[in-house]
Design an enzyme around this catalytic site. Structure first.
Site, PDB file in Angstrom:
ATOM      1  N   ASP A  29      42.192 -29.203  66.084  1.00 36.70           N
ATOM      2  CA  ASP A  29      43.241 -28.639  65.318  1.00 36.70           C
ATOM      3  C   ASP A  29      43.085 -29.384  63.988  1.00 36.70           C
ATOM      4  O   ASP A  29      43.312 -30.458  63.658  1.00 36.70           O
ATOM      5  CB  ASP A  29      44.525 -28.712  65.919  1.00 36.70           C
ATOM      6  CG  ASP A  29      45.433 -27.608  65.349  1.00 36.70           C
ATOM      7  OD1 ASP A  29      44.992 -26.572  64.752  1.00 36.70           O
ATOM      8  OD2 ASP A  29      46.584 -27.643  65.857  1.00 36.70           O
ATOM      9  N   GLU A  71      44.875 -22.428  60.326  1.00 37.59           N
ATOM     10  CA  GLU A  71      45.880 -21.528  60.195  1.00 37.59           C
ATOM     11  C   GLU A  71      45.709 -20.701  58.873  1.00 37.59           C
ATOM     12  O   GLU A  71      45.493 -21.339  57.902  1.00 37.59           O
ATOM     13  CB  GLU A  71      47.155 -22.035  60.390  1.00 37.59           C
ATOM     14  CG  GLU A  71      47.511 -22.771  61.501  1.00 37.59           C
ATOM     15  CD  GLU A  71      48.950 -23.557  61.592  1.00 37.59           C
ATOM     16  OE1 GLU A  71      49.810 -23.236  60.734  1.00 37.59           O
ATOM     17  OE2 GLU A  71      49.191 -24.427  62.514  1.00 37.59           O
ATOM     18  N   GLU A  86      49.808 -16.284  68.015  1.00 45.23           N
ATOM     19  CA  GLU A  86      51.068 -17.101  68.267  1.00 45.23           C
ATOM     20  C   GLU A  86      52.266 -16.213  67.942  1.00 45.23           C
ATOM     21  O   GLU A  86      52.567 -15.943  66.744  1.00 45.23           O
ATOM     22  CB  GLU A  86      51.045 -18.278  67.607  1.00 45.23           C
ATOM     23  CG  GLU A  86      52.148 -19.023  68.128  1.00 45.23           C
ATOM     24  CD  GLU A  86      52.419 -20.600  67.701  1.00 45.23           C
ATOM     25  OE1 GLU A  86      51.357 -20.990  66.978  1.00 45.23           O
ATOM     26  OE2 GLU A  86      53.135 -21.068  68.051  1.00 45.23           O
TER      27      GLU A  86
END
Ligand code: KIV
Length: 282
Positions: A85, A117, A184
């Site tokens: 990540d 992201e 998410e």
């Protein structure tokens, strides 16, 4: 040992309709267990900032820490598909930084892909990373690195314009070359449309059942972190209670002289005690 899980394995699952399993993992012992349980994808997530390091958000993670932990996960789970990540500000500043840092996850930690992201704003960066041979997992919906802009850990895409934006971002990310997509905290209907249109594996965390696979934060799933428990969490174990009971038992046994017992003690070699006593004049 099972065969290495690759992007082709995951693609095969979406075509056969077999669900994909994904959990976070931050260290060697948990990775060993996730590997043994046959979890397909392990995300060494920056959620570690909260679950392991006790911070209030994920913004406080450093590249070196992420790479070190990803390496430990790889050691414990050699055949899982490992996603590193990318922490806050490791990919937002420039394409060059994104490639350099993404490359560290691949080369130093042995990751199979990196996650970052963002939607349309990240498209050019993703293209550059993919061109540099770094497989990328996109992450849309609630993106924890943007909590200052989102106004907190809030579900996303619950009205028409929000939903359409996420659906369009998913299309753009796929066009930019992502290999996998994570959604998410979005409504199941929105996740369902994205999944139906996608040619890549779509994994949900709080995105309902109409996706190719599910992710949970392992500390949430095991009841090992309760400072903040989102609606989408299902607790499969109350590990905090199990550990607390064990710690309490240890403390009282030490206080009451019940631990250690003979079986926990090393024995002197035959005849040595007499020699020690003699030497010390006991
Ligand atoms: O860091 C992480 O574990 C994540 C999940 C919250 C999706 O990004």
């Amino acid at each position: 040992m099972r065969q290495k899980v690759t992007i082709h394995t995951l693609q095969g699952k979406i075509h056969s309709g077999e669900k994909i399993t994904m959990l976070t993992g931050y260290d060697y012992p948990m990775a060993l267990l996730e590997e043994k349980a046959g979890i397909d994808i392990i995300l060494c997530g920056d959620s570690m900032a909260m679950t392991v390091f006790g911070h209030e958000s994920t913004l406080n993670m450093q590249m070196d820490t992420m790479v070190t932990h990803s390496k430990a996960v790889r050691k414990g789970a050699p055949s899982a598909f490992l996603v590193g990540d990318m922490p806050y500000m490791s990919y937002q500043i420039s394409k060059e930084e994104a490639i350099r840092n993404g490359g560290r996850f691949m080369a130093e930690a042995g990751c199979d892909a990196v996650k970052l992201e963002g939607g349309q704003n990240m498209a050019k960066t993703i293209e550059a990373m993919v061109n540099a041979t770094i497989p990328v997992m996109g992450h849309l919906g609630l993106t924890p690195q943007s909590i200052a802009q989102l106004g907190g850990f809030k579900s996303q895409g619950r009205d028409c314009s929000g939903a359409l934006k996420i659906i369009e971002d998913a299309r753009i990310l796929e066009e930019s070359g992502i290999s996998l997509l994570l959604l998410e905290a979005v409504p199941p209907e929105v996740a369902g449309i994205i999944t139906e249109r996608a040619k890549i594996p779509v994994i949900g965390i709080g995105a309902g059942p109409h996706v190719h696979g599910q992710l949970l934060i392992v500390h949430d799933a095991l009841g090992f972190f309760d400072a903040f428990v989102p609606k989408f969490v299902k607790k499969y174990l109350d590990l905090n209670s199990v550990i607390l009971e064990a710690l309490g038992n240890y403390k009282s046994e030490v206080l009451e002289g019940q631990f250690p017992e003979e079986e926990h003690c090393y024995k002197l070699k035959d005849g040595e005690w007499e020699k020690i006593q003699k030497q010390l004049g006991l």
